[in-house]
Design a protein around this motif. Structure first.
Motif, PDB file in Angstrom:
ATOM      1  N   TYR A 132       0.851  -1.194   0.000  1.00  0.00           N
ATOM      2  CA  TYR A 132       0.000   0.000   0.000  1.00  0.00           C
ATOM      3  C   TYR A 132       0.887   1.243   0.000  1.00  0.00           C
ATOM      4  O   TYR A 132       1.202   1.811   1.043  1.00  0.00           O
ATOM      5  N   LYS A 133       1.296   1.641  -1.183  1.00  0.00           N
ATOM      6  CA  LYS A 133       2.268   2.727  -1.339  1.00  0.00           C
ATOM      7  C   LYS A 133       1.743   4.063  -0.820  1.00  0.00           C
ATOM      8  O   LYS A 133       2.506   4.924  -0.393  1.00  0.00           O
ATOM      9  N   GLU A 134       0.416   4.267  -0.891  1.00  0.00           N
ATOM     10  CA  GLU A 134      -0.150   5.571  -0.545  1.00  0.00           C
ATOM     11  C   GLU A 134      -0.423   5.711   0.956  1.00  0.00           C
ATOM     12  O   GLU A 134      -0.872   6.774   1.410  1.00  0.00           O
ATOM     13  N   ALA A 135      -0.140   4.665   1.738  1.00  0.00           N
ATOM     14  CA  ALA A 135      -0.465   4.668   3.164  1.00  0.00           C
ATOM     15  C   ALA A 135       0.776   4.856   4.036  1.00  0.00           C
ATOM     16  O   ALA A 135       1.902   4.619   3.598  1.00  0.00           O
ATOM     17  N   PHE A 136       0.549   5.286   5.278  1.00  0.00           N
ATOM     18  CA  PHE A 136       1.589   5.217   6.294  1.00  0.00           C
ATOM     19  C   PHE A 136       1.531   3.800   6.845  1.00  0.00           C
ATOM     20  O   PHE A 136       0.542   3.392   7.470  1.00  0.00           O
ATOM     21  N   VAL A 137       2.577   3.039   6.588  1.00  0.00           N
ATOM     22  CA  VAL A 137       2.607   1.622   6.971  1.00  0.00           C
ATOM     23  C   VAL A 137       3.523   1.460   8.174  1.00  0.00           C
ATOM     24  O   VAL A 137       4.651   1.964   8.186  1.00  0.00           O
ATOM     25  N   SER A 138       3.040   0.744   9.182  1.00  0.00           N
ATOM     26  CA  SER A 138       3.812   0.638  10.424  1.00  0.00           C
ATOM     27  C   SER A 138       3.678  -0.741  11.043  1.00  0.00           C
ATOM     28  O   SER A 138       2.666  -1.434  10.895  1.00  0.00           O
ATOM     29  N   PHE A 139       4.741  -1.117  11.745  1.00  0.00           N
ATOM     30  CA  PHE A 139       4.779  -2.344  12.544  1.00  0.00           C
ATOM     31  C   PHE A 139       5.350  -1.932  13.893  1.00  0.00           C
ATOM     32  O   PHE A 139       6.528  -1.590  13.998  1.00  0.00           O
ATOM     33  N   VAL A 140       4.500  -1.923  14.915  1.00  0.00           N
ATOM     34  CA  VAL A 140       4.904  -1.475  16.251  1.00  0.00           C
ATOM     35  C   VAL A 140       4.833  -2.652  17.215  1.00  0.00           C
ATOM     36  O   VAL A 140       3.793  -3.309  17.330  1.00  0.00           O
ATOM     37  N   PHE A 141       5.939  -2.901  17.890  1.00  0.00           N
ATOM     38  CA  PHE A 141       5.993  -3.968  18.891  1.00  0.00           C
ATOM     39  C   PHE A 141       6.508  -3.397  20.202  1.00  0.00           C
ATOM     40  O   PHE A 141       7.587  -2.802  20.255  1.00  0.00           O
ATOM     41  N   ILE A 142       5.709  -3.543  21.258  1.00  0.00           N
ATOM     42  CA  ILE A 142       6.106  -3.171  22.616  1.00  0.00           C
ATOM     43  C   ILE A 142       5.859  -4.400  23.474  1.00  0.00           C
ATOM     44  O   ILE A 142       4.720  -4.860  23.587  1.00  0.00           O
ATOM     45  N   GLU A 143       6.920  -4.944  24.048  1.00  0.00           N
ATOM     46  CA  GLU A 143       6.827  -6.238  24.727  1.00  0.00           C
ATOM     47  C   GLU A 143       5.682  -6.291  25.741  1.00  0.00           C
ATOM     48  O   GLU A 143       5.563  -5.436  26.625  1.00  0.00           O
ATOM     49  N   ALA A 146       1.871  -4.316  23.092  1.00  0.00           N
ATOM     50  CA  ALA A 146       1.296  -3.994  21.784  1.00  0.00           C
ATOM     51  C   ALA A 146       2.111  -4.639  20.667  1.00  0.00           C
ATOM     52  O   ALA A 146       3.340  -4.619  20.699  1.00  0.00           O
ATOM     53  N   CYS A 147       1.393  -5.210  19.711  1.00  0.00           N
ATOM     54  CA  CYS A 147       2.010  -5.689  18.480  1.00  0.00           C
ATOM     55  C   CYS A 147       0.988  -5.411  17.377  1.00  0.00           C
ATOM     56  O   CYS A 147       0.000  -6.131  17.234  1.00  0.00           O
ATOM     57  N   TRP A 148       1.220  -4.327  16.642  1.00  0.00           N
ATOM     58  CA  TRP A 148       0.240  -3.831  15.675  1.00  0.00           C
ATOM     59  C   TRP A 148       0.895  -3.619  14.306  1.00  0.00           C
ATOM     60  O   TRP A 148       2.025  -3.143  14.221  1.00  0.00           O
ATOM     61  N   ILE A 149       0.140  -3.957  13.268  1.00  0.00           N
ATOM     62  CA  ILE A 149       0.545  -3.661  11.902  1.00  0.00           C
ATOM     63  C   ILE A 149      -0.596  -2.880  11.258  1.00  0.00           C
ATOM     64  O   ILE A 149      -1.765  -3.243  11.412  1.00  0.00           O
TER      65      ILE A 149
END
Length: 334
Positions: A132-143, A146-149
């Motif tokens: 998804y080139k037009e999006a802000f893409v993120s992968f956040v991991f906090i032990e 939180a583990c979100w994509i």
């Protein structure tokens, strides 16, 4: 991103963390491994990556540090799906409140929970989301937290030394552009709220508006880009606190809508429709956490919401949340 900020408020707790992200229509991918500090305020944060929950109760600042990560340390959940009948009851309550003139709009959200596949690699999933080139893409991991994509189309706040920019994004159609009066009004509520809010801030000059249609996968949204020049210095956190949550994810009137959501929504949004992004040299690039999945020990939790107004059709709103979840769910079918 090295932590050059010596003014981080005393952390309530610290956790090992990692974030990978890419800005819209850019190729460079950023990687940050370090420490997530739970703080009570962002007002002294001038560098780092920040994550905030929808209800504003959890604020994390991630900064670079030498630390070991345990990717098995995920949140334990046993979430059940929001059923179509539960969603219909919620929307019916909202429409009654609108009829009674208590509210003008409320964003109804739901969660789709499925068992995590036996073989599931978050990083491999994230690589697919990068399409998804037009999006802000993120992968956040906090032990343990939180583990979100996600692949969000919605900018909350971008600041420079002289300017600010934010989005009024609402109204959704799948593979169509014939927006109805309902979608137009839904988005206009957001635009009116943001422009009225910014007009009250003495540190900003009059806003300028540019309207267009933006794509997010197969979905199209109404977008108004709102910009303003700074008259004097204002910290990014002050602006973010005033903006978030906008009626695009909460409702209007703002405080009444948020209270209604907390009282009637049958799950906790956590970081869904919160915000996240990069802080660098006192300037912010923040995005609303939409089109996202939370990865837990045993489940994948897909979140989506839709703006309910007087003209909302319950079945169409249910379909809209499915379409939004499919932005990421489709990768599980490959």
């Amino acid at each position: 991103m090295e932590n050059k900020n010596n003014n981080i408020p005393k952390a309530l707790e610290k956790k090992a963390a990692m974030v990978i992200y890419r800005f819209p229509n850019k190729q460079k991918i950023y990687f940050l491994k370090g420490e997530a500090q739970l703080v009570t305020t962002f007002e002294d944060i001038d560098d780092g990556f920040v994550v905030q929950s929808f209800d504003n109760k959890k604020k994390f600042v991630i900064t670079k540090a030498k630390i070991d990560l345990d990717f098995e340390n995920l949140r334990s959940t046993s979430i059940t799906n929001s059923t179509q009948s539960q969603f219909a009851d919620f929307v019916t309550k909202i429409k009654k409140a609108i009829t009674d003139k208590t509210l003008e709009k409320v964003v109804a959200a739901r969660v789709y929970a499925q068992k995590k596949p036996t073989i599931f690699h978050p990083l491999d999933f994230f690589k697919q989301v990068l399409s998804y080139k037009e999006a802000f893409v993120s992968f956040v991991f906090i032990e343990g937290e939180a583990c979100w994509i996600g692949a969000t189309p919605e900018l909350l706040l971008k600041t420079t030394d002289k300017n600010i920019e934010t989005y009024s994004l609402a109204g959704t159609l799948r593979e169509r552009l014939d927006f109805s009066a309902k979608e137009i009004e839904e988005q206009d509520i957001v635009t009116r709220y943001i422009t009225s809010l910014l007009a009250t801030l003495p540190s900003l000059k009059k806003s300028t508006l540019q309207s267009k249609i933006i794509a997010n996968g197969s979905l199209n949204h109404l977008l108004t880009i709102i910009k303003a020049r700074k008259k004097k210095k204002i910290h990014w956190s002050s602006l973010a606190n005033k903006l978030h949550p906008t009626p695009a994810v909460g409702g209007f009137e703002k405080e009444k809508a948020i209270q209604f959501i907390h009282q009637n929504e049958q799950f906790e949004r956590r970081f869904f429709s919160g915000f996240l992004g990069e802080i660098k040299k006192g300037n912010a690039k923040l995005f609303v956490n939409l089109r996202c999945v939370e990865i837990t020990q045993s489940q994948l939790l897909f979140y989506a919401g839709c703006g309910i107004t007087a003209d909302s059709d319950i079945k169409k709103e249910w379909q809209e949340t499915n379409h939004k979840m499919d932005v990421l769910r489709k990768f599980l079918k490959k």
